[in-house]
Design a protein around this motif. Sequence first.
Motif, mmCIF file in Angstrom:
data_model
loop_
_atom_site.group_PDB
_atom_site.id
_atom_site.type_symbol
_atom_site.label_atom_id
_atom_site.label_comp_id
_atom_site.label_asym_id
_atom_site.label_seq_id
_atom_site.Cartn_x
_atom_site.Cartn_y
_atom_site.Cartn_z
ATOM 1 N N LYS A 103 15.525 -13.807 -4.562
ATOM 2 C CA LYS A 103 14.287 -14.047 -5.310
ATOM 3 C C LYS A 103 13.351 -12.843 -5.278
ATOM 4 O O LYS A 103 12.453 -12.738 -6.126
ATOM 5 C CB LYS A 103 13.581 -15.285 -4.768
ATOM 6 N N ILE A 104 13.561 -11.972 -4.315
ATOM 7 C CA ILE A 104 12.834 -10.709 -4.291
ATOM 8 C C ILE A 104 13.825 -9.599 -3.961
ATOM 9 O O ILE A 104 14.859 -9.844 -3.324
ATOM 10 C CB ILE A 104 11.686 -10.709 -3.259
ATOM 11 N N ARG A 105 13.510 -8.384 -4.403
ATOM 12 C CA ARG A 105 14.390 -7.244 -4.115
ATOM 13 C C ARG A 105 13.888 -6.426 -2.927
ATOM 14 O O ARG A 105 14.678 -5.995 -2.092
ATOM 15 C CB ARG A 105 14.496 -6.351 -5.347
ATOM 16 N N PHE A 106 12.571 -6.199 -2.876
ATOM 17 C CA PHE A 106 12.014 -5.358 -1.825
ATOM 18 C C PHE A 106 10.723 -5.970 -1.285
ATOM 19 O O PHE A 106 10.032 -6.721 -1.978
ATOM 20 C CB PHE A 106 11.748 -3.942 -2.349
ATOM 21 N N ILE A 107 10.403 -5.610 -0.024
ATOM 22 C CA ILE A 107 9.267 -6.179 0.683
ATOM 23 C C ILE A 107 8.144 -5.152 0.769
ATOM 24 O O ILE A 107 8.343 -4.028 1.248
ATOM 25 C CB ILE A 107 9.668 -6.620 2.106
ATOM 26 N N GLY A 108 6.970 -5.539 0.293
ATOM 27 C CA GLY A 108 5.823 -4.634 0.316
ATOM 28 C C GLY A 108 4.614 -5.266 0.979
ATOM 29 O O GLY A 108 4.580 -6.460 1.267
ATOM 30 N N ILE A 109 3.606 -4.450 1.207
ATOM 31 C CA ILE A 109 2.346 -4.922 1.780
ATOM 32 C C ILE A 109 1.211 -4.138 1.134
ATOM 33 O O ILE A 109 1.357 -2.953 0.836
ATOM 34 C CB ILE A 109 2.329 -4.749 3.320
ATOM 35 N N THR A 110 0.103 -4.807 0.859
ATOM 36 C CA THR A 110 -1.097 -4.127 0.366
ATOM 37 C C THR A 110 -2.192 -4.300 1.398
ATOM 38 O O THR A 110 -2.213 -5.285 2.130
ATOM 39 C CB THR A 110 -1.578 -4.703 -0.984
ATOM 40 N N ASN A 111 -3.085 -3.314 1.464
ATOM 41 C CA ASN A 111 -4.192 -3.450 2.405
ATOM 42 C C ASN A 111 -5.334 -2.518 2.081
ATOM 43 O O ASN A 111 -5.161 -1.515 1.373
ATOM 44 C CB ASN A 111 -3.731 -3.221 3.846
ATOM 45 N N HIS A 112 -6.509 -2.866 2.603
ATOM 46 C CA HIS A 112 -7.690 -2.020 2.528
ATOM 47 C C HIS A 112 -8.084 -1.558 3.923
ATOM 48 O O HIS A 112 -9.045 -0.803 4.055
ATOM 49 C CB HIS A 112 -8.859 -2.784 1.896
ATOM 50 N N ARG A 113 -7.379 -2.024 4.939
ATOM 51 C CA ARG A 113 -7.698 -1.667 6.324
ATOM 52 C C ARG A 113 -6.731 -0.586 6.782
ATOM 53 O O ARG A 113 -5.522 -0.794 6.845
ATOM 54 C CB ARG A 113 -7.573 -2.891 7.231
ATOM 55 N N LEU A 114 -7.267 0.556 7.142
ATOM 56 C CA LEU A 114 -6.430 1.691 7.528
ATOM 57 C C LEU A 114 -5.535 1.347 8.713
ATOM 58 O O LEU A 114 -4.351 1.705 8.730
ATOM 59 C CB LEU A 114 -7.316 2.897 7.861
ATOM 60 N N ALA A 115 -6.067 0.640 9.699
ATOM 61 C CA ALA A 115 -5.283 0.332 10.903
ATOM 62 C C ALA A 115 -4.076 -0.541 10.572
ATOM 63 O O ALA A 115 -2.972 -0.311 11.093
ATOM 64 C CB ALA A 115 -6.168 -0.362 11.938
ATOM 65 N N VAL A 116 -4.261 -1.544 9.710
ATOM 66 C CA VAL A 116 -3.144 -2.408 9.317
ATOM 67 C C VAL A 116 -2.124 -1.613 8.516
ATOM 68 O O VAL A 116 -0.912 -1.743 8.712
ATOM 69 C CB VAL A 116 -3.641 -3.620 8.503
ATOM 70 N N ALA A 117 -2.604 -0.764 7.618
ATOM 71 C CA ALA A 117 -1.702 0.055 6.806
ATOM 72 C C ALA A 117 -0.878 0.998 7.687
ATOM 73 O O ALA A 117 0.337 1.150 7.498
ATOM 74 C CB ALA A 117 -2.506 0.848 5.781
ATOM 75 N N GLU A 118 -1.531 1.620 8.652
ATOM 76 C CA GLU A 118 -0.817 2.536 9.545
ATOM 77 C C GLU A 118 0.247 1.784 10.341
ATOM 78 O O GLU A 118 1.370 2.283 10.532
ATOM 79 C CB GLU A 118 -1.808 3.213 10.491
ATOM 80 N N GLU A 119 -0.085 0.588 10.804
ATOM 81 C CA GLU A 119 0.883 -0.205 11.555
ATOM 82 C C GLU A 119 2.084 -0.567 10.687
ATOM 83 O O GLU A 119 3.235 -0.523 11.136
ATOM 84 C CB GLU A 119 0.221 -1.473 12.094
ATOM 85 N N ALA A 120 1.816 -0.911 9.435
ATOM 86 C CA ALA A 120 2.898 -1.265 8.513
ATOM 87 C C ALA A 120 3.840 -0.088 8.287
ATOM 88 O O ALA A 120 5.064 -0.253 8.255
ATOM 89 C CB ALA A 120 2.323 -1.742 7.183
ATOM 90 N N VAL A 121 3.269 1.104 8.147
ATOM 91 C CA VAL A 121 4.097 2.294 7.934
ATOM 92 C C VAL A 121 4.973 2.568 9.147
ATOM 93 O O VAL A 121 6.175 2.837 9.025
ATOM 94 C CB VAL A 121 3.206 3.521 7.622
ATOM 95 N N MET A 122 4.396 2.490 10.329
ATOM 96 C CA MET A 122 5.137 2.815 11.548
ATOM 97 C C MET A 122 6.128 1.724 11.936
ATOM 98 O O MET A 122 7.054 1.969 12.718
ATOM 99 C CB MET A 122 4.160 3.071 12.696
ATOM 100 N N SER A 123 5.971 0.510 11.399
ATOM 101 C CA SER A 123 6.834 -0.610 11.776
ATOM 102 C C SER A 123 8.241 -0.508 11.214
ATOM 103 O O SER A 123 9.162 -1.149 11.724
ATOM 104 C CB SER A 123 6.206 -1.925 11.304
ATOM 105 N N ASN A 124 8.401 0.263 10.143
ATOM 106 C CA ASN A 124 9.693 0.361 9.437
ATOM 107 C C ASN A 124 10.148 -0.979 8.863
ATOM 108 O O ASN A 124 11.337 -1.191 8.621
ATOM 109 C CB ASN A 124 10.781 0.931 10.357
#
Length: 335
Positions: free
Chosen positions: A132-153
Amino acid sequence: MKTVILGKTNIEVNKNGFGALPIQRIEKKDAVYLLQKAFYNGINYFDTARWYSDSEEKMGAAFSWIRDKIIISTKTAATNADSFWNDLEMSLKNLQTDYIDIYQFHNPSFCPRPGDESGLYDAMLKAKEQGKIRFIGITNHRLAVAEEAVMSNLYDTLQFPFCYLATAADVQLVKACKEKEMGFIAMKALSGGLITDAKPAYAYLNQFDHVAPIWGIQKESELDEFISFQEKPPVLTEAMRLQIEKDRQELSGNFCRGCGYCMPCPAEIEISMCARMSLMLRRAPQEMFLSEEWQEKMKKIENCLHCNQCVDKCPYELNTPKLLEKNYEDYQTFL
């Protein structure tokens, strides 16, 4: 026509992505016309969300017959697995499709992970297994959450505000995505309307070959301008650099980005515009904002309950009631 590869997804999209939040404000026939005109002029990436009222439905009406020729991303603001599945099924129905290319968590206050209490990431994985989905993404306005998402792989793409007003930390985040082969989708490329000239905005982002901007489009004239950039992309000139530096000085510090996450307001204040009215009056034609309609909207600031709901919701940790008060005081000097 310049294209961008969204990291390890290998999805290739036009450098102009279509941000479909604004089409919720126009008639369905007009929205379908804009969406189809964008497609016929080479734009192949369209971003929407369940939160954008009938945006998904309008996109479904425009594209159900050419589904395999476009890339669609949408978002869920669900906070638990049950709500996730409800959102996903509704999005599939609205979009008239049986799959979503990039399904994104919509500005969560934390970074969903496998096995956490929310169950969100596990639901996302199951949806991917089901096709039902091909790829998993995340959106954010909080730098700390975005950085964690990037480093999480854990994520294929990140959608984050990025424009020439970006901080050094924002630029580093963009570079980290490239290093991690993570697709970077730039929202708020015009800073919610505070950047009034699209040429330097486009030219700045064009320096980043892995960044895919999504431009919020509501009018045909806006679409036509971005289409024109495909054949003749703006290049940073000295005049543009001077304008960018002027804007950076004027818009630095604590200002409302117009993200809208503080809404709705229990006092019915249109915070996302009222809290930055001073800037809008100085950066856009004043006549519209000095109308009787806007005077009434600004007057509602007098009814602020100081409940601080907007403060708690603001991803930029602004003192919104104080910002509203200052903007109202300034607004009255223009009347």
